[in-house]
Write a protein that holds these residues in place. Structure first.
Motif, PDB file in Angstrom:
ATOM      1  N   VAL A 173      69.497 -91.148 -29.098  1.00 28.78           N
ATOM      2  CA  VAL A 173      70.021 -91.620 -30.384  1.00 28.78           C
ATOM      3  C   VAL A 173      69.391 -90.837 -31.529  1.00 28.78           C
ATOM      4  O   VAL A 173      68.255 -90.373 -31.442  1.00 28.78           O
ATOM      5  CB  VAL A 173      69.797 -93.145 -30.604  1.00 28.78           C
ATOM      6  N   LYS A 174      70.142 -90.733 -32.618  1.00 30.65           N
ATOM      7  CA  LYS A 174      69.641 -90.003 -33.780  1.00 30.65           C
ATOM      8  C   LYS A 174      68.638 -90.851 -34.559  1.00 30.65           C
ATOM      9  O   LYS A 174      67.823 -90.335 -35.298  1.00 30.65           O
ATOM     10  CB  LYS A 174      70.804 -89.644 -34.707  1.00 30.65           C
ATOM     11  N   TRP A 175      68.775 -92.177 -34.393  1.00 30.32           N
ATOM     12  CA  TRP A 175      67.904 -93.057 -35.164  1.00 30.32           C
ATOM     13  C   TRP A 175      67.826 -94.395 -34.441  1.00 30.32           C
ATOM     14  O   TRP A 175      68.854 -94.929 -34.007  1.00 30.32           O
ATOM     15  CB  TRP A 175      68.490 -93.266 -36.569  1.00 30.32           C
ATOM     16  N   PHE A 176      66.582 -94.891 -34.289  1.00 33.51           N
ATOM     17  CA  PHE A 176      66.406 -96.248 -33.761  1.00 33.51           C
ATOM     18  C   PHE A 176      65.743 -97.079 -34.839  1.00 33.51           C
ATOM     19  O   PHE A 176      64.822 -96.615 -35.525  1.00 33.51           O
ATOM     20  CB  PHE A 176      65.511 -96.248 -32.512  1.00 33.51           C
ATOM     21  N   PHE A 177      66.197 -98.338 -34.955  1.00 28.98           N
ATOM     22  CA  PHE A 177      65.520 -99.223 -35.899  1.00 28.98           C
ATOM     23  C   PHE A 177      65.469-100.637 -35.340  1.00 28.98           C
ATOM     24  O   PHE A 177      66.466-101.156 -34.849  1.00 28.98           O
ATOM     25  CB  PHE A 177      66.238 -99.214 -37.245  1.00 28.98           C
ATOM     26  N   GLU A 178      64.266-101.206 -35.376  1.00 26.82           N
ATOM     27  CA  GLU A 178      64.088-102.598 -34.973  1.00 26.82           C
ATOM     28  C   GLU A 178      64.240-103.452 -36.229  1.00 26.82           C
ATOM     29  O   GLU A 178      63.440-103.369 -37.163  1.00 26.82           O
ATOM     30  CB  GLU A 178      62.684-102.759 -34.354  1.00 26.82           C
ATOM     31  N   VAL A 179      65.307-104.255 -36.253  1.00 24.83           N
ATOM     32  CA  VAL A 179      65.595-105.064 -37.434  1.00 24.83           C
ATOM     33  C   VAL A 179      64.683-106.298 -37.391  1.00 24.83           C
ATOM     34  O   VAL A 179      64.407-106.827 -36.320  1.00 24.83           O
ATOM     35  CB  VAL A 179      67.077-105.485 -37.452  1.00 24.83           C
TER      36      VAL A 179
END
Ligand SMILES: Cc1ncc(C[n+]2csc(CCOP(=O)(O)OP(=O)(O)O)c2C)c(N)n1
Ligand SMILES: [Mg+2]
Length: 566
Positions: free
Chosen positions: A129-135
């Motif tokens: 993935v280009k970007w991972f974010f834990e919300v």
């Protein structure tokens, strides 16, 4: 934090996705994902497509994003459901397809303590993935609503901006997962329906005047192009300058007067290959699949210039000397390396040889139903408003080898990022869902068996698809490889015949089915399926050994025709 907070933040998030331009999303069932599924479904500007199998959902989203060039969201529940999206995420990364993966998860206090259906979902897809974010889990305040909106914009634009690709947001949700009161109004969006963050990525400037200026014997090699109109521009450029154009049908550039559609067969002739060495190679997009073409390019002593809108590094043989981060065919790159019209004999010689090969192909294939004949016929039959989705393995190779050059042919799509045979049916349905015209899928039996569950989209989602199935009862491609000689294991473990009766699969999944016996009946079946609103499986039975022999006969006839031409 209450369900109202969760739903307010998610409603702002989905509103923002729609404002950015999202039109399609895929859902899969589960409990933990309830807030995000309901929020997506309740966002009227986004059409939500429901799937049972997450692997199919992922590939469906991929097909929809590929055909529309717009980001598509996918959501699923926690646990192994999320891992089932991995193949589509990986394909999306390699094929530059914008996906927004929204996984749901337990909140932090329920992780790693034996709570059900809980696995480590952080950075699950790694570098794919280009970007991972834990919300986070947050109260819905003016600040957090604003933040939720910018999060959606950031996910959207990160997925869409070149090179496009997948992004992954992991959402923890606390119970209760459904609302117990009506949602209050939210006025945190921008006025007049604008997205919270607008995004502008001006095209990079093209270095003017650097590098070699192509002159003399030039060829253009065009591979998969993610821009719907890119191929036409390339063909126009080649035509204006009399440059032989070796274009994979996936480029959309196999058209115009300078197209050399049969390069794969031509370049198998060592004499022809040696006698047609260019001084300059202009490459556009991905590298085509053809092995003879790849080997020829690798062995040339020519200046090679690669144009790609994303600057992607496709050069396994390390021969490219100049990279231009721009699409070939746009006006600016031409100024940088303006190719001078080549000597007309150069193009003539390619064209004559190509015509000779075309004649040899037609004479050898005749009008018998065979795998190459079907691929060739589709190239001539399908109308410009249609899309041909081509499965990996022999279908994509036969399309590259046998598709004629044609102005106004179909758009050709394929999952060639990682060359998998998985998820192909689902991707074709995704293309049917988000595209404009009819979609035809050309697929082998093993690939169809692999994603047989993808057929469920026909009845559950009411989507029409024309499936042309080339059934040789196993992986015909492996007969072309040295492993075919390892007879103790080949059939059972490599070719994998299965004996499936696809008429019954059609019945199970509510699809129409036919098995034409002639080319003319096949054409009628395809045309009537394309104008109808049902999914049809049109089966052509072939034999793997005969298919190998036929390909060899064509190659021999082509070789003889190239030699006889003088
Ligand atoms: C997910 C995945 N598993 C395995 C492979 C290896 N593979 C490449 S081609 C192929 C056989 C495909 O057979 P079929 O779809 O019937 O096409 P045919 O070779 O007969 O044209 C396999 C298993 C792959 N590319 N992707
Ligand atoms: Mg097969």
């Amino acid at each position: 934090m209450t369900a109202t907070d969760t739903y307010l933040l998610l409603r702002a998030f989905c509103d923002e996705l729609a404002r950015c331009g999202m039109k399609h999303a895929c859902t899969a069932p589960g409990s933990r994902s309830t807030p995000i599924v309901l929020s997506l479904v309740r966002e009227e500007r986004i059409r939500c497509w429901s799937h049972i199998d997450e692997r199919s959902a992922g590939f469906f989203a991929l097909g929809a994003a590929k055909v529309s060039s717009l980001p598509v969201a996918i959501t699923c529940t926690s646990g192994t459901a999320t891992a089932n999206l991995a193949p589509a995420v990986i394909e999306a990364r390699h094929a530059r397809v914008p996906l927004i993966v929204l996984t749901s998860d337990r909140p932090p206090e329920l992780r790693d303590v034996g709570a059900g259906q809980t696995i480590d979902q952080l950075k699950l897809y790694g570098d794919a993935v280009k970007w991972f974010f834990e919300v986070g889990v947050d109260r819905a305040t003016a600040e957090s609503l604003r933040w939720s909106r910018t999060l959606a914009c950031r996910a959207y634009w990160t997925a869409a901006d070149g090179p496009p690709g997948p992004v992954h947001l992991n959402f923890p949700f606390r119970e209760p997962l459904v609302l117990s009161e009506p949602l209050p109004e939210d006025r945190s969006g921008r006025a007049r329906g604008r997205s919270y963050v607008m995004f502008d990525a001006p095209a990079p400037a093209v270095p003017a005047g650097h590098g070699p200026h192509p002159v003399g014997r030039i060829v253009i090699v065009a591979g998969q192009d993610r821009r719907p109109d890119g191929g036409r521009q390339i063909a126009r450029l080649a035509a204006e300058r009399d440059i032989p154009l070796l274009a994979d049908p996936l480029s959309g550039a196999r058209r115009g007067p300078t197209a050399i559609p049969h390069y794969d067969l031509l370049l198998r002739d060592p004499e022809f290959a040696a006698g047609h060495r260019p001084e300059f190679v202009i490459r556009a997009g991905d590298l085509p699949t053809s092995k003879p073409l790849r080997a020829w390019l690798a062995g040339l002593d020519a200046a090679q210039i690669a144009f790609d809108p994303d600057g992607v590094w496709h050069d396994p043989d390390a021969v490219v000397g100049l990279r231009i981060r721009a699409p070939l065919g746009a006006a600016a790159p031409l100024a940088a390396g303006a190719p001078t019209p080549a000597d007309r004999d150069w193009l003539q010689s390619w064209r004559e040889a190509d015509r000779a090969v075309a004649g040899a192909i037609d004479r050898t294939l005749g009008d018998e139903l065979s795998e190459p004949r079907v691929a060739r016929a589709l190239g001539g039959w399908l109308p410009p408003e249609s899309t041909l989705f081509v499965a990996s393995s022999m279908p994509i190779r036969d399309v590259e080898e046998f598709f004629p050059a044609r102005d106004g042919g179909p758009r050709v799509l394929s999952n060639r990022g990682a060359n998998g045979i998985d998820g192909t049916v689902s991707s074709a349905f995704g293309a049917a869902a988000a595209g404009d015209g009819p979609v035809v899928l050309l697929i082998g039996d093993v690939a169809l068996a692999h994603d047989i569950g993808g057929l469920l989209a026909a009845s559950r989602l009411g989507l029409p698809l024309t499936i042309v199935l080339l059934n040789n009862n196993g992986g015909g491609i492996f007969h072309f490889l040295p492993v075919a000689g390892e007879t103790d294991a080949f059939e059972e473990h490599v070719a994998t015949p299965h004996g499936l009766d696809f008429a019954r699969a059609a019945a199970l999944y509510g699809c129409d089915y036919s098995r034409p016996a002639t080319l003319a009946v096949l054409r009628d079946a395809i045309e009537s399926s394309m104008s109808g609103d049902a999914t049809t499986i049109i089966e052509v039975r072939t034999d793997r050994a005969e298919n190998l022999a036929l390909h060899r006969r064509v190659a021999e006839a082509a070789l003889a025709a190239v030699h006889d031409r003088t």
